[in-house]
Design an enzyme around this catalytic site. Structure first.
Site, PDB file in Angstrom:
ATOM      1  N   ALA A  10      -6.521  13.407  -4.425  1.00 27.50           N
ATOM      2  CA  ALA A  10      -5.110  13.890  -5.115  1.00 27.50           C
ATOM      3  C   ALA A  10      -4.664  12.878  -6.098  1.00 27.50           C
ATOM      4  O   ALA A  10      -4.373  13.502  -7.075  1.00 27.50           O
ATOM      5  CB  ALA A  10      -4.216  14.155  -3.742  1.00 27.50           C
ATOM      6  N   LYS A 188       6.141  -1.362  -2.305  1.00 27.66           N
ATOM      7  CA  LYS A 188       5.362  -0.022  -1.983  1.00 27.66           C
ATOM      8  C   LYS A 188       4.702   0.224  -0.650  1.00 27.66           C
ATOM      9  O   LYS A 188       5.027   1.037   0.056  1.00 27.66           O
ATOM     10  CB  LYS A 188       4.550   0.303  -3.170  1.00 27.66           C
ATOM     11  CG  LYS A 188       3.676   1.795  -2.814  1.00 27.66           C
ATOM     12  CD  LYS A 188       2.667   2.019  -3.902  1.00 27.66           C
ATOM     13  CE  LYS A 188       2.192   3.495  -3.495  1.00 27.66           C
ATOM     14  NZ  LYS A 188       0.924   3.914  -4.392  1.00 27.66           N
TER      15      LYS A 188
END
Length: 313
Positions: A10, A188
């Site tokens: 993706a 993150k």
């Protein structure tokens, strides 16, 4: 630039498509043959913020890429963490002494594997907040905005890092140079360590997780564990800032309706997850530094249990 996207799922497909549209010479490399065949036959098909587009980009199986005459200026790593070693072996013959390698994998500590194949001065670490969804072989859904922070590992490579930034920004990827990338990577990791596993266990998107009355308490505990491990390595995070970033992802007008990559791997595609390189690495480092990590440990065990139940372990 001549760019290899190593791991064309993706996110790799998003970057490959955007870099290709900016007239870089892009090659996609992946291990999913059906995906590769679809791209080569029909082009990479994308729902790009509501617009249907198709881009013809060369795609190769990683087992065949060594036969291809392509000398890369830049490699962007987007494999799953557990596939990194085999991918680096596969593309090794396409690297030359000046090839730069940018790692944008989820998780922590990938440079230890990369430096087995790449000179230290050519390794760059990055953190991206872009999102993407794989809708089937050769088809991706790209929505919302994102950004990239990146930094050279070796001293004296700032100019090379900024050259990579410029190449990414030609493709509107909103890149910038960071003087403290490990802090960004841990920040993150806090987001992924909170959202990915919980959405996968609860089988929900990010907005639905945020709407739960229990979410904030659970997420706060997980973030505490990440911050404690980062602090033990002299990496300091602001908890309020991290929680604000996580909560911003709940907004259905931005990425709230997105199902995280771990959900896509396990629920949609019945594939093993990267949990050992996100929450699991916090557990391992907790043992190393004698720091308790019960939430990350429990979440890691839950995901592995779900992998077994679904027959993918």
């Amino acid at each position: 630039m001549k760019i290899i996207i190593a791991g064309a799922g993706a996110m790799g497909s998003r970057f490959g498509l955007m870099l290709h549209r900016a007239n870089h010479e892009v090659v996609l490399v992946d291990g999913w043959q059906e995906h590769i065949d679809a791209i080569n036959k029909n082009g990479l098909q994308a729902n790009f913020n509501g617009e249907k587009i198709v881009e013809n980009i060369s795609a190769y199986n990683q087992n065949e890429i060594a036969k291809v005459d392509f000398s890369a200026d830049l490699v962007i790593l987007f494999t799953k963490a557990m596939q990194l070693d085999s991918m680096l072996q596969s593309i090794n013959s396409l690297l030359h002494e000046d090839t730069k390698v940018l790692c944008l994998l989820n998780g922590i500590g990938h440079e230890d594997m990369i430096k087995k194949y790449v000179p230290y001065q050519n390794i760059f670490l990055g953190n991206t907040m872009w999102t993407s969804g794989l809708q089937g072989p050769g088809k991706v859904k790209l929505f919302g905005d994102g950004s990239i922070d990146l930094q050279n590992l070796a001293q004296g490579q700032e100019q090379a890092a900024n050259t990579i930034v410029e190449a990414l920004n030609r493709a509107d990827l909103n890149a910038k140079y960071s003087s403290n990338i490990l802090s960004s990577i841990y920040k993150k990791a806090c987001v992924n360590g909170s959202v990915n596993g919980l959405c996968t266990i609860l089988e929900c998107n990010i907005a639905s997780l945020g709407a739960s009355s229990y979410a904030n308490t659970i997420i706060s505990q997980i973030v505490d564990e990440f911050i404690a491990i980062a602090s033990a390595q002299n990496i300091f995070l602001d908890k309020d800032e991290v929680l604000t970033q996580i909560k911003s992802s709940f907004d259905p007008e931005t990425i709230g309706l997105h199902y995280p990559s771990m959900y896509q791997d396990l629920i949609d595609n019945k594939r093993l997850t990267e949990i050992d390189y996100i929450n699991g690495v916090i557990v391992r480092k907790g043992k190393q530094y004698q720091i308790s990590t019960p939430y990350c440990n429990f979440l890691t065990e839950l995901i592995h249990s779900k992998e077994e139940i679904l027959g993918v372990r």
